[in-house]
Enzyme design. Structure first.
Site, PDB file in Angstrom:
ATOM      1  N   LYS A 214       0.843  -1.306   0.001  1.00 15.00           N
ATOM      2  CA  LYS A 214      -0.060  -0.002   0.093  1.00 15.00           C
ATOM      3  C   LYS A 214       0.802   1.207   0.190  1.00 15.00           C
ATOM      4  CE  LYS A 214      -3.500   2.303   2.787  1.00 15.00           C
ATOM      5  NZ  LYS A 214      -4.570   1.884   4.127  1.00 15.00           N
ATOM      6  N   GLU A 220      10.729  -4.920   4.163  1.00 16.39           N
ATOM      7  CA  GLU A 220      10.592  -6.469   3.704  1.00 16.39           C
ATOM      8  C   GLU A 220      10.264  -6.338   2.066  1.00 16.39           C
ATOM      9  OE1 GLU A 220       9.169  -5.160   6.500  1.00 16.39           O
ATOM     10  OE2 GLU A 220       9.345  -6.495   8.095  1.00 16.39           O
ATOM     11  N   GLY A 275      -4.709  -2.308   5.517  1.00 17.28           N
ATOM     12  CA  GLY A 275      -3.870  -3.333   5.203  1.00 17.28           C
ATOM     13  C   GLY A 275      -4.458  -4.669   5.215  1.00 17.28           C
ATOM     14  N   ARG A 276      -5.033  -4.981   6.509  1.00 17.55           N
ATOM     15  CA  ARG A 276      -5.692  -6.191   7.231  1.00 17.55           C
ATOM     16  C   ARG A 276      -7.006  -6.305   6.474  1.00 17.55           C
ATOM     17  NH1 ARG A 276      -4.559  -2.847  10.946  1.00 17.55           N
ATOM     18  NH2 ARG A 276      -6.264  -2.133  12.449  1.00 17.55           N
ATOM     19  N   GLU A 361      -4.361  -7.337  15.563  1.00 18.59           N
ATOM     20  CA  GLU A 361      -3.847  -5.913  14.941  1.00 18.59           C
ATOM     21  C   GLU A 361      -4.887  -5.056  15.256  1.00 18.59           C
ATOM     22  OE1 GLU A 361      -0.584  -5.493  12.017  1.00 18.59           O
ATOM     23  OE2 GLU A 361      -2.354  -4.705  11.060  1.00 18.59           O
ATOM     24  N   HIS A 392      -4.920 -33.880  18.228  1.00 25.26           N
ATOM     25  CA  HIS A 392      -3.660 -34.712  18.787  1.00 25.26           C
ATOM     26  C   HIS A 392      -2.436 -33.840  19.079  1.00 25.26           C
ATOM     27  CE1 HIS A 392      -5.133 -38.387  16.577  1.00 25.26           C
ATOM     28  NE2 HIS A 392      -5.747 -37.276  15.885  1.00 25.26           N
ATOM     29  N   LYS A 512       8.528  -0.941  12.418  1.00 29.36           N
ATOM     30  CA  LYS A 512       8.995  -0.515  11.286  1.00 29.36           C
ATOM     31  C   LYS A 512      10.433   0.471  11.410  1.00 29.36           C
ATOM     32  CE  LYS A 512       5.243  -1.180   8.203  1.00 29.36           C
ATOM     33  NZ  LYS A 512       4.301  -0.817   7.325  1.00 29.36           N
TER      34      LYS A 512
HETATM   35  C1  G6Q Z   1      -2.347  -3.940   8.364  1.00 31.05           C
HETATM   36  C2  G6Q Z   1      -1.094  -3.300   8.459  1.00 31.05           C
HETATM   37  C3  G6Q Z   1       0.386  -3.938   8.191  1.00 31.05           C
HETATM   38  C4  G6Q Z   1       0.483  -3.679   6.708  1.00 31.05           C
HETATM   39  C5  G6Q Z   1       2.127  -3.977   6.440  1.00 31.05           C
HETATM   40  C6  G6Q Z   1       2.516  -4.110   4.938  1.00 31.05           C
HETATM   41  O1  G6Q Z   1      -3.401  -3.502   8.528  1.00 31.05           O
HETATM   42  O2  G6Q Z   1      -0.906  -1.885   8.427  1.00 31.05           O
HETATM   43  O3  G6Q Z   1       0.261  -5.257   8.403  1.00 31.05           O
HETATM   44  O4  G6Q Z   1      -0.280  -4.223   5.626  1.00 31.05           O
HETATM   45  O5  G6Q Z   1       2.910  -3.648   7.058  1.00 31.05           O
HETATM   46  O6  G6Q Z   1       2.387  -2.589   4.646  1.00 31.05           O
HETATM   47  P1  G6Q Z   1       2.287  -2.250   3.048  1.00 31.05           P
HETATM   48  O7  G6Q Z   1       1.387  -2.774   2.283  1.00 31.05           O
HETATM   49  O8  G6Q Z   1       2.327  -0.621   3.126  1.00 31.05           O
HETATM   50  O9  G6Q Z   1       3.660  -2.728   2.520  1.00 31.05           O
END
Ligand code: G6Q
Length: 551
Positions: A214, A220, A275-276, A361, A392, A512
């Protein structure tokens, strides 16, 4: 200086009459055993159940009475759940700490106008979905080819957190419906192993990378994306190749262009979609590439069905409201710390991991919307594994341990891969587990089986362990959509009761920033002047020593 936005509620939770009534009521319910509740009401199994959006929720095996449900609904009303959910659906800026609207529901809206800052967001959503479908079609027909003319046989999504967990979960969940002539992989971790293992047997000439971020700033993802670029160029040796092997999903046009991806090959997102909560947006491009546009739209319809249900059904017939309130009931009135999610469906193996982010989150927060420290528990820990595997391993603790672990069992009446007796055996286990957890086995029953006295306590099951059972006909794209939306809105319901911001994630932002400071200390050629605590300093020094020894 910006002032803090108005909190949605001024009266503290503990002062609400509905909360106080629940505190008293829970003293009456705690001693009740599910054995008794079922004996007293032969219709309980049907009375405490709802059927909506293709999902049947049996919540009868919970430690609740009709009065409990009534009081929980009064609590929801006192917390203005109806008004708050309307505010979300209408695009008001309910994510107060980031001053953003929260509009994942717009991603699956049909025939509606949803305004953010005076602009209808729905046409833009449909434009991106259309662009995704066109691209999918080109990949599937082989009209989009790699730089050397070979068709795309491998799709790798590079993203992390919300830009990874939804796509991975949806791909695994809907694998039955996916193209089998394309390999799908997901790279998220900064650990180089993730990249190496995901690409080791693939030909770059046939590989498409979807860089999903986003912000297009995440360490990463950008590190993995650069490594992917080098991997492609090492084989193809021509910068022009990037155009055929990379597409991006992002809000950050400049970042995408700077990386070298043509912005015509960028699929847009919006800041009102966290994001989530983004698996329905362009973040789902890999999902669409796997299952096709038609199935993707069927999934969106499932989400939309649940959105409508959440928005319109009375609270006592409302799946997400009831599941959310039950989570509140155990968290705040029984002291439960966790909720186990136990899908009896191998395709849902990544569903608990996906839910961990969605739930924790969102509701892992310690202050109210107004910034006051809460004096009650918030988000429980969600965890789980598919059945019957979990039986199990950790089910022992759920059956006989000292902790109360409310569980959500998820099962399907029809198998996607019918194979002999497998499905009957699988589902017999699900039904038997919820029965055993609720009713247990008394010492008398154990003794009657011929168990010697000394062994009786060990073989006794107290029971009274609460469970929800979610039963659907079959795992389809549409059912998956409804199931995910059910949890999204259950999380929202919980957040409204706790009066917290379920849509920010300052803890993630902290992570981050922290690593950024430490990276140069690990990479410096001269011994850096470490200014951490003595523990962190010693760990970094040791790491550096071993690194040198390797060289
Ligand atoms: C989700 C968070 C987090 C995010 C990641 C990736 O709600 O904000 O999990 O999705 O840190 O972020 P980017 O999509 O900006 O790389």
């Amino acid at each position: 200086m910006m002032s803090a936005p108005l909190a949605a509620r001024t009266l503290p939770l503990a002062k609400l009459p509905a909360w106080k009534a629940l505190l008293t009521h829970c003293q009456e319910v705690r001693p009740l055993h599910l054995r008794q509740l079922f004996a007293d009401d032969p219709q309980r199994g049907k009375r405490f159940a709802i059927d909506a959006c293709g999902l049947y929720l049996d919540y009868s095996k919970n430690r609740v009475t009709a009065e409990t449900i009534q009081l929980l609904i009064q609590l929801a009303e006192a917390c203005s759940l109806r008004e708050r959910l309307e505010a979300m659906f209408k695009g008001q800026k309910i994510n107060v700490t980031e001053r953003r609207a929260v509009l994942h529901t717009a991603l699956r809206a049909v025939g509606e106008q949803i305004l953010v800052d005076g602009i209808d967001v729905v046409p833009a959503v449909h434009a991106v979905l259309g662009k995704m479908a066109d691209f999918t079609d080109k990949i599937h027909r082989g009209t989009w080819r790699g730089h050397t003319g070979l068709p795309i046989r491998n799709v790798i999504n590079i993203g992390i957190g919300g830009s990874d967990l939804g796509p991975v979960m949806a791909y695994e969940a809907l694998r039955h419906y996916s193209r089998r002539d394309i390999i799908f992989r997901f790279i998220s971790n900064i650990d180089g192993t993730d990249f190496v293992e995901a690409t080791r047997d693939l030909n770059p000439e046939e590989t498409l990378f979807v860089i999903c971020s986003k912000t297009f700033k995440t360490l990463e993802t950008l590190t993995n994306a650069h490594t992917a670029r080098e991997w492609v160029l090492r084989k193809l040796g021509d910068d022009q190749a990037v155009a055929r092997h990379f597409v991006a999903v992002s809000t950050n046009t400049e970042g995408v262009a700077e990386f070298g991806i043509d912005t015509n090959q960028m699929f847009g997102m919006w800041d009102w979609d966290g994001g989530r909560y983004s698996m329905d947006s362009a973040v789902g491009l890999s999902t669409m590439l796997a299952i096709g546009a038609e199935n993707f739209h069927a999934m969106l319809s499932g989400f939309h069905d649940m959105d409508q249900h959440f928005r319109t059904a009375p609270f006592d017939r409302n799946l997400p409201v009831l599941m959310g309130l039950l989570a509140v009931w155990y968290t705040n009135f029984f002291g439960a710390q966790t909720v186990a999610v136990l899908p009896y469906e191998q395709y849902l193996k990544r569903f608990p991991a996906y839910l961990q982010q969605l739930t924790m989150e969102s509701n892992g927060k310690h202050v109210t919307l107004g910034g006051t420290k809460v004096d009650y528990q918030t988000g429980p820990i969600y965890w789980g594994e598919p059945g019957t595997n979990g039986q199990h391993s950790f089910y022992q603790l759920i059956h006989q341990g000292t902790k109360l672990v409310p569980c959500d069992f998820i099962g399907f009446c029809r198998a996607l891969n019918p194979l002999g007796r497998h499905h009957d055996l699988l589902m017999a286990n699900l039904f038997a587990q919820t029965e055993a957890l609720a009713f247990g086995k008394t010492p008398e029953e154990v003794r009657a089986e011929g168990t010697p006295d000394w062994l009786v306590p060990h073989r006794t099951f107290e029971g009274n362990r609460p469970t929800n059972t979610l039963l659907a006909e079959r795992l389809t794209p549409r059912t998956l959509g409804s199931l995910v939306a059910l949890y999204e809105h259950s999380v929202f319901t919980q957040g409204v009761i706790w009066n917290i911001d379920s849509f920010d994630q300052w803890g993630v932002e902290l992570g981050k920033a922290l690593a950024e400071k430490t990276i140069p200390e690990l990479e410096a050629s001269q011994t850096p002047n470490l200014r951490h605590d003595s523990s962190t300093n010693a760990l970094i020094e040791r790491y550096r020593r071993f690194q040198k020894r390797k060289k």
